[in-house]
Design a protein around this motif. Structure first.
Motif, PDB file in Angstrom:
ATOM      1  N   VAL A 173      15.706  -1.964   5.772  1.00 27.75           N
ATOM      2  CA  VAL A 173      16.652  -1.241   4.926  1.00 27.75           C
ATOM      3  C   VAL A 173      15.919  -0.228   4.050  1.00 27.75           C
ATOM      4  O   VAL A 173      16.377   0.914   3.870  1.00 27.75           O
ATOM      5  CB  VAL A 173      17.462  -2.226   4.055  1.00 27.75           C
ATOM      6  N   VAL A 174      14.772  -0.614   3.502  1.00 29.64           N
ATOM      7  CA  VAL A 174      13.998   0.307   2.660  1.00 29.64           C
ATOM      8  C   VAL A 174      13.580   1.537   3.451  1.00 29.64           C
ATOM      9  O   VAL A 174      13.530   2.649   2.916  1.00 29.64           O
ATOM     10  CB  VAL A 174      12.765  -0.416   2.077  1.00 29.64           C
ATOM     11  N   TRP A 175      13.302   1.355   4.737  1.00 33.68           N
ATOM     12  CA  TRP A 175      12.890   2.497   5.554  1.00 33.68           C
ATOM     13  C   TRP A 175      13.979   3.564   5.613  1.00 33.68           C
ATOM     14  O   TRP A 175      13.687   4.749   5.778  1.00 33.68           O
ATOM     15  CB  TRP A 175      12.512   2.050   6.959  1.00 33.68           C
ATOM     16  N   VAL A 176      15.236   3.163   5.489  1.00 40.68           N
ATOM     17  CA  VAL A 176      16.326   4.145   5.455  1.00 40.68           C
ATOM     18  C   VAL A 176      16.105   5.123   4.300  1.00 40.68           C
ATOM     19  O   VAL A 176      16.204   6.348   4.457  1.00 40.68           O
ATOM     20  CB  VAL A 176      17.694   3.453   5.306  1.00 40.68           C
ATOM     21  N   LEU A 177      15.789   4.582   3.122  1.00 42.35           N
ATOM     22  CA  LEU A 177      15.561   5.429   1.949  1.00 42.35           C
ATOM     23  C   LEU A 177      14.301   6.276   2.115  1.00 42.35           C
ATOM     24  O   LEU A 177      14.270   7.438   1.705  1.00 42.35           O
ATOM     25  CB  LEU A 177      15.456   4.557   0.699  1.00 42.35           C
ATOM     26  N   VAL A 178      13.266   5.683   2.701  1.00 39.28           N
ATOM     27  CA  VAL A 178      12.030   6.444   2.941  1.00 39.28           C
ATOM     28  C   VAL A 178      12.296   7.587   3.915  1.00 39.28           C
ATOM     29  O   VAL A 178      11.856   8.730   3.703  1.00 39.28           O
ATOM     30  CB  VAL A 178      10.925   5.518   3.487  1.00 39.28           C
ATOM     31  N   THR A 236      12.690  -2.860  -6.669  1.00 42.62           N
ATOM     32  CA  THR A 236      12.521  -2.084  -7.901  1.00 42.62           C
ATOM     33  C   THR A 236      11.336  -1.139  -7.793  1.00 42.62           C
ATOM     34  O   THR A 236      11.403   0.026  -8.210  1.00 42.62           O
ATOM     35  CB  THR A 236      12.327  -3.027  -9.097  1.00 42.62           C
ATOM     36  N   LEU A 237      10.234  -1.614  -7.211  1.00 40.65           N
ATOM     37  CA  LEU A 237       9.049  -0.765  -7.042  1.00 40.65           C
ATOM     38  C   LEU A 237       9.350   0.411  -6.123  1.00 40.65           C
ATOM     39  O   LEU A 237       8.947   1.554  -6.401  1.00 40.65           O
ATOM     40  CB  LEU A 237       7.891  -1.601  -6.490  1.00 40.65           C
ATOM     41  N   PHE A 238      10.050   0.163  -5.030  1.00 40.68           N
ATOM     42  CA  PHE A 238      10.419   1.250  -4.129  1.00 40.68           C
ATOM     43  C   PHE A 238      11.344   2.237  -4.828  1.00 40.68           C
ATOM     44  O   PHE A 238      11.222   3.455  -4.646  1.00 40.68           O
ATOM     45  CB  PHE A 238      11.093   0.700  -2.871  1.00 40.68           C
ATOM     46  N   ALA A 239      12.270   1.727  -5.622  1.00 38.36           N
ATOM     47  CA  ALA A 239      13.187   2.613  -6.343  1.00 38.36           C
ATOM     48  C   ALA A 239      12.430   3.522  -7.300  1.00 38.36           C
ATOM     49  O   ALA A 239      12.738   4.717  -7.418  1.00 38.36           O
ATOM     50  CB  ALA A 239      14.226   1.789  -7.103  1.00 38.36           C
TER      51      ALA A 239
END
Length: 207
Positions: free
Chosen positions: A192-197, A39-42
């Motif tokens: 997986v978060v790195w994909v969005l970054v 949620t924080l990353f979003a």
């Protein structure tokens, strides 16, 4: 199935001595932690896109060049490849293979540490020569998002060290391995978060 007598004198079912996956309380704790961090990353990524389109058609602003892609793509390949040995380590201990567990955890740690070292020692010095977190909104977003992800890599590496130490003490086997499962969940989340970054911070300014 183990049975014991309840206070009423009737046989009752004993709780299992060990648990893994969704049967474990700690597994659910890690799942909830990952949901919170996601949620924080979003929110951070949503803020990036909001400020980008609010700023206007020129992005990055103030003559800042779009991020170079060669180094981030190399870093991406290293970080993503770290998920493979971590996955194999998780699968190995489910079969009771202590040796492959230790090898997989160590390989994943070294790859993750390499990614972090390239970010801190190679990428950031080059970027800081052009802009800082206080330069403008773009600078703040760049360092906040990538730094927040880097912090999660650090946490993942620390969890990996703890898991490796416990593995060398023989704490895990085919029945007791929820710590390894939790670490694998967290590490895959970081990847997986790195994909969005990557898509947001590095690739989108080129589109």
């Amino acid at each position: 199935m183990d049975l014991e007598l309840t206070p009423t004198g009737k046989p009752g079912e004993l709780l299992p001595n060990v648990a893994s996956g969704p049967r474990s309380v700690s597994w659910w704790g890690m799942a909830l932690l990952i949901a919170t961090e996601a949620t924080l990353f979003a929110l951070l990524i949503a803020s990036y896109w909001y400020l980008r389109y609010r700023n206007g058609p020129v992005w990055p602003p103030n003559g800042i060049k779009a991020p170079e892609l060669k180094l981030p793509l190399i870093m991406t390949a290293i970080l993503w490849s770290s998920s493979a040995p971590v996955h194999f380590a998780d699968r190995a201990i489910r079969r009771g293979n202590q040796r492959l567990l230790r090898i997989g955890l160590l390989a994943g740690f070294l790859l993750g540490a390499t990614f972090l070292g390239m970010q801190v020692l190679v990428e950031y010095p080059k970027v800081l020569a052009e802009f800082h977190p206080s330069t403008n909104a773009y600078g703040s977003l760049f360092f906040t998002i990538t730094g927040f992800h880097g912090f999660h890599v650090v946490v993942g590496l620390l969890i990996s060290l703890w898991t490796q130490m416990r593995a060398r003490q023989g704490a895990f086997d085919e029945h007791r391995h929820v710590t390894v499962q939790n670490f694998a969940m967290y590490w895959h989340f970081v990847d997986v978060v790195w994909v969005l970054v990557l898509l947001t911070v590095y690739i989108s300014p080129h589109l």
